[in-house]
Design an enzyme around this catalytic site. Structure first.
Site, PDB file in Angstrom:
ATOM      1  N   LYS A 154       0.823  -1.222   0.000  1.00 28.30           N
ATOM      2  CA  LYS A 154       0.000   0.000   0.000  1.00 28.30           C
ATOM      3  C   LYS A 154       0.853   1.267   0.000  1.00 28.30           C
ATOM      4  O   LYS A 154       0.452   2.275  -0.566  1.00 28.30           O
ATOM      5  CB  LYS A 154      -0.967   0.005   1.174  1.00 28.30           C
ATOM      6  CG  LYS A 154      -2.020  -1.089   1.019  1.00 28.30           C
ATOM      7  CD  LYS A 154      -3.327  -0.787   1.686  1.00 28.30           C
ATOM      8  CE  LYS A 154      -4.366  -1.759   1.153  1.00 28.30           C
ATOM      9  NZ  LYS A 154      -5.616  -1.756   1.836  1.00 28.30           N
ATOM     10  N   LYS A 206      -5.365  -9.964  -6.601  1.00 31.37           N
ATOM     11  CA  LYS A 206      -6.536 -10.095  -5.730  1.00 31.37           C
ATOM     12  C   LYS A 206      -7.657  -9.147  -6.195  1.00 31.37           C
ATOM     13  O   LYS A 206      -7.359  -8.020  -6.608  1.00 31.37           O
ATOM     14  CB  LYS A 206      -6.083  -9.706  -4.317  1.00 31.37           C
ATOM     15  CG  LYS A 206      -7.100  -9.855  -3.223  1.00 31.37           C
ATOM     16  CD  LYS A 206      -6.468  -9.484  -1.887  1.00 31.37           C
ATOM     17  CE  LYS A 206      -6.528  -7.990  -1.639  1.00 31.37           C
ATOM     18  NZ  LYS A 206      -7.473  -7.565  -0.600  1.00 31.37           N
ATOM     19  N   LYS A 265     -10.788  -3.385  -3.761  1.00 29.77           N
ATOM     20  CA  LYS A 265     -11.589  -2.153  -3.848  1.00 29.77           C
ATOM     21  C   LYS A 265     -10.869  -1.072  -4.629  1.00 29.77           C
ATOM     22  O   LYS A 265     -11.493  -0.238  -5.270  1.00 29.77           O
ATOM     23  CB  LYS A 265     -11.830  -1.598  -2.443  1.00 29.77           C
ATOM     24  CG  LYS A 265     -12.658  -2.467  -1.551  1.00 29.77           C
ATOM     25  CD  LYS A 265     -12.617  -1.853  -0.161  1.00 29.77           C
ATOM     26  CE  LYS A 265     -13.300  -2.731   0.839  1.00 29.77           C
ATOM     27  NZ  LYS A 265     -12.763  -2.545   2.176  1.00 29.77           N
TER      28      LYS A 265
HETATM   29  N1  AQP Z   1     -10.211 -10.621  -2.889  1.00 26.97           N
HETATM   30  C1  AQP Z   1     -10.578 -11.055  -1.701  1.00 26.97           C
HETATM   31  N2  AQP Z   1     -10.909 -12.357  -1.518  1.00 26.97           N
HETATM   32  C2  AQP Z   1     -11.312 -12.814  -0.297  1.00 26.97           C
HETATM   33  N3  AQP Z   1     -11.409 -12.012   0.790  1.00 26.97           N
HETATM   34  C3  AQP Z   1     -11.085 -10.707   0.643  1.00 26.97           C
HETATM   35  N4  AQP Z   1     -11.085  -9.663   1.496  1.00 26.97           N
HETATM   36  C4  AQP Z   1     -10.673  -8.553   0.857  1.00 26.97           C
HETATM   37  N5  AQP Z   1     -10.415  -8.832  -0.421  1.00 26.97           N
HETATM   38  C5  AQP Z   1     -10.658 -10.156  -0.596  1.00 26.97           C
HETATM   39  C6  AQP Z   1     -11.474  -9.791   2.902  1.00 26.97           C
HETATM   40  O1  AQP Z   1     -12.521  -8.850   3.144  1.00 26.97           O
HETATM   41  C7  AQP Z   1     -12.432  -8.425   4.508  1.00 26.97           C
HETATM   42  C8  AQP Z   1     -12.505  -6.948   4.552  1.00 26.97           C
HETATM   43  O2  AQP Z   1     -11.408  -6.388   3.864  1.00 26.97           O
HETATM   44  P1  AQP Z   1     -11.019  -4.889   4.147  1.00 26.97           P
HETATM   45  O3  AQP Z   1     -12.077  -4.020   3.630  1.00 26.97           O
HETATM   46  O4  AQP Z   1     -10.758  -4.716   5.574  1.00 26.97           O
HETATM   47  O5  AQP Z   1      -9.657  -4.615   3.495  1.00 26.97           O
HETATM   48  P2  AQP Z   1      -8.900  -4.984   2.189  1.00 26.97           P
HETATM   49  O6  AQP Z   1      -8.360  -6.366   2.321  1.00 26.97           O
HETATM   50  O7  AQP Z   1      -7.887  -3.937   2.048  1.00 26.97           O
HETATM   51  O8  AQP Z   1      -9.904  -4.891   1.013  1.00 26.97           O
HETATM   52  P3  AQP Z   1      -9.495  -4.719  -0.475  1.00 26.97           P
HETATM   53  O9  AQP Z   1     -10.723  -4.962  -1.227  1.00 26.97           O
HETATM   54  O10 AQP Z   1      -8.339  -5.547  -0.839  1.00 26.97           O
HETATM   55  O11 AQP Z   1      -9.103  -3.198  -0.576  1.00 26.97           O
HETATM   56  P4  AQP Z   1      -7.779  -2.526  -1.116  1.00 26.97           P
HETATM   57  O12 AQP Z   1      -8.047  -2.288  -2.530  1.00 26.97           O
HETATM   58  O13 AQP Z   1      -7.677  -1.264  -0.322  1.00 26.97           O
HETATM   59  O14 AQP Z   1      -6.627  -3.466  -0.875  1.00 26.97           O
HETATM   60  C9  AQP Z   1     -11.124  -8.993   5.074  1.00 26.97           C
HETATM   61  O15 AQP Z   1     -11.427 -10.141   5.846  1.00 26.97           O
HETATM   62  C10 AQP Z   1     -10.345  -9.377   3.839  1.00 26.97           C
HETATM   63  O16 AQP Z   1      -9.474 -10.454   4.072  1.00 26.97           O
END
Ligand code: AQP
Length: 353
Positions: free
Chosen positions: A116, A209, A212
Site C-alpha cells: 500500500k 486479488k 476495492k
Molecule cells: N479478494 C478477496 N478475496 C477474499 N477475501 C477478501 N477480502 C478482501 N479482499 C478479498 C477480505 O474482506 C475483509 C474486509 O477487507 P477490508 O475491507 O478490511 O480490506 P482490504 O483487504 O484492504 O480490502 P481490499 O478490497 O483488498 O481493498 P484494497 O483495494 O484497499 O486493498 C477482510 O477479511 C479481507 O481479508
C-alpha cells in the site's frame, strides 16, 4: 450476556467499492459464524480506513453502506454486535499499549504495508504502518477467540498472536498478581481462513486479488452492481481457450479458470470438485452463463436490501449506536484489567466532599 464458547470478531473497512471478495471471503462467513451460536462482533473499521485519506462526506456514506451490507447479507444486529470502531475508544487506547509491545522489526515485515505504501514509503501515514497493531487491539479488546478473514489478512493475524503472546510473557507476573491465571491474559486467537473463496482474484487478471482500489471497475463485482452489470462483468471476465477440466487438479496453472470455479463453488456453498463434476468439459461460454444466473440469484436480494437500508440512515445509525454500547460493555472491563496489569493508576470515583 449469554455464555458462549467462541467469541468472534472481524471487521471491514468502509473504503468504498465493497466487492464479491469481501462478501465471499468475509461477510458471508460472518453470517455462518453467527448461525453457529457464537457471540459475534462485526465492526466497520473506520479508524483503519483513514490510514489512507478519505473524503469525510464520502466516508460517512461508506460506513453506513458497509453496515447495510452486513445487515442485508444476514447479520442480525440483535444476535451479533454491529458497530463502527471509532465509537468505542477502547480500540485506540489498547492500540497505544500494543504499540509499546509490538516491535518495529515485526511491522517491517508486513507485506500489506509494503504494497500500500509503494515506492513512496517516507510519505505514508504513521497510521498505515501501525495498522496491524490497531487490528490486534480490535480483536483483543474483546479477547476474541476466532477471527474469520480472507487470506490476505493471514500475516496480520499472526502478528496479533505474537502481540498477545508477548504481552502475556512481558507481564506474566502482574497478570498472575491480578488473578488472571497461568494461561496469560489474552487468548491466542484462531484465524478462520478457508473455503473456496478465501482469495477471490480480479476478473481481469487471475494473478491479482479482487480489490476495492483496482482502477478497473470490471476487475470486481461490487455489491451495489445490478443484474446487467453483474452479467456484463462475468461475461467479460478473462479466461483461457480450453474447456473446464473434470478435476480440481486440472485447474493448476489456470488462475482465471480456478477463480471462476472458486466463485461458483462459494456462491453455491459447495466445492470446486463438485462444480467440476457438473461442468467438467464445458466451454467457458456455457459456464459463465450458469455463473451469471447463480451470482444474480444470490447477490440481487442483498443489493435490493442494501438500497432499502441505506435510504434510512437514521435506522443504520441507531443500529451502530446500540452495537457500540454493547461492544463497549465488553471492552471496557478488558481495558481496565490491562491498565491494572501494566501498572497505570486508574481513575477512582471521587467521594463527595
Ligand atoms: N479478494 C478477496 N478475496 C477474499 N477475501 C477478501 N477480502 C478482501 N479482499 C478479498 C477480505 O474482506 C475483509 C474486509 O477487507 P477490508 O475491507 O478490511 O480490506 P482490504 O483487504 O484492504 O480490502 P481490499 O478490497 O483488498 O481493498 P484494497 O483495494 O484497499 O486493498 C477482510 O477479511 C479481507 O481479508
Amino acid at each position: 450476556m449469554a455464555a458462549f464458547n467462541e467469541l468472534v470478531f472481524s471487521g471491514v473497512q468502509p473504503t468504498g467499492n465493497l466487492h464479491l471478495g469481501n462478501y465471499l471471503g468475509a461477510i458471508k462467513r460472518f453470517v455462518e459464524m453467527q448461525n453457529r451460536d457464537a457471540q459475534c462482533l462485526y465492526c466497520v473499521v473506520d479508524m483503519h480506513a483513514i490510514t489512507l485519506w478519505q473524503d469525510p462526506q464520502a466516508l460517512r456514506g461508506q460506513i453506513r453502506e458497509v453496515t447495510a451490507a452486513f445487515l442485508a447479507a444476514g447479520i442480525d444486529p440483535r444476535r451479533s454486535i454491529v458497530f463502527n470502531q471509532s465509537q468505542v475508544p477502547a480500540h485506540a487506547e489498547l492500540a497505544w499499549i500494543f504499540n509499546c509491545v509490538a516491535r518495529i522489526g515485526w511491522l517491517n515485515r508486513m507485506t500489506q504495508f509494503k504494497d500500500k505504501a509503494g515506492k513512496d514509503r517516507e510519505n505514508a501515514s504513521v497510521g498505515l504502518y501501525a495498522y496491524p497493531v490497531l487490528m490486534a487491539a480490535d480483536i483483543l479488546a474483546y479477547r476474541a477467540t476466532h477471527v474469520p478473514v480472507g487470506e490476505d489478512q493471514k500475516q496480520h493475524l499472526e502478528l496479533t498472536r505474537d502481540i498477545a503472546q508477548k504481552f502475556n510473557t512481558d507481564f506474566a507476573g502482574s497478570i498472575m498478581a491480578h488473578g488472571h491465571g497461568e494461561d496469560g491474559f489474552f487468548p491466542v486467537t484462531e484465524p478462520l481462513i478457508g473455503g473456496p473463496a478465501a482469495r477471490v482474484m480480479s476478473l481481469r487478471d487471475g494473478a491479482k486479488k479482487m480489490s476495492k482500489s483496482d482502477a478497473s471497475d470490471n476487475s470486481r463485482i461490487n455489491l451495489t452492481d445490478d443484474q446487467d452489470l453483474i452479467a456484463q462483468k462475468v461475461r467479460k471476465a478473462k479466461t483461457d481457450p480450453d474447456p473446464l477440466p473434470s478435476e480440481a487438479e486440472g485447474l493448476k496453472g489456470r488462475p482465471e479458470a480456478d477463480n471462476l470455479v472458486g466463485i461458483y463453488a462459494a456462491l453455491a456453498e459447495t466445492t470446486r470438485e463438485a462444480v467440476l463434476a457438473q461442468y467438467g468439459g464445458a466451454q467457458f461460454s456455457a459456464f459463465k452463463g450458469a455463473l451469471v444466473d447463480l451470482a444474480v440469484e444470490k447477490l440481487s436480494p442483498i443489493n435490493a436490501e442494501m438500497k432499502r437500508l441505506t435510504a434510512d440512515p437514521g435506522h443504520i445509525d441507531a443500529v451502530l449506536a446500540d452495537g457500540a454500547a454493547r461492544a463497549e460493555a465488553i471492552a471496557a472491563p478488558t481495558l481496565d484489567a490491562v491498565k491494572d496489569i501494566v501498572g497505570f493508576v486508574r481513575r477512582t470515583r471521587l467521594s463527595p466532599v
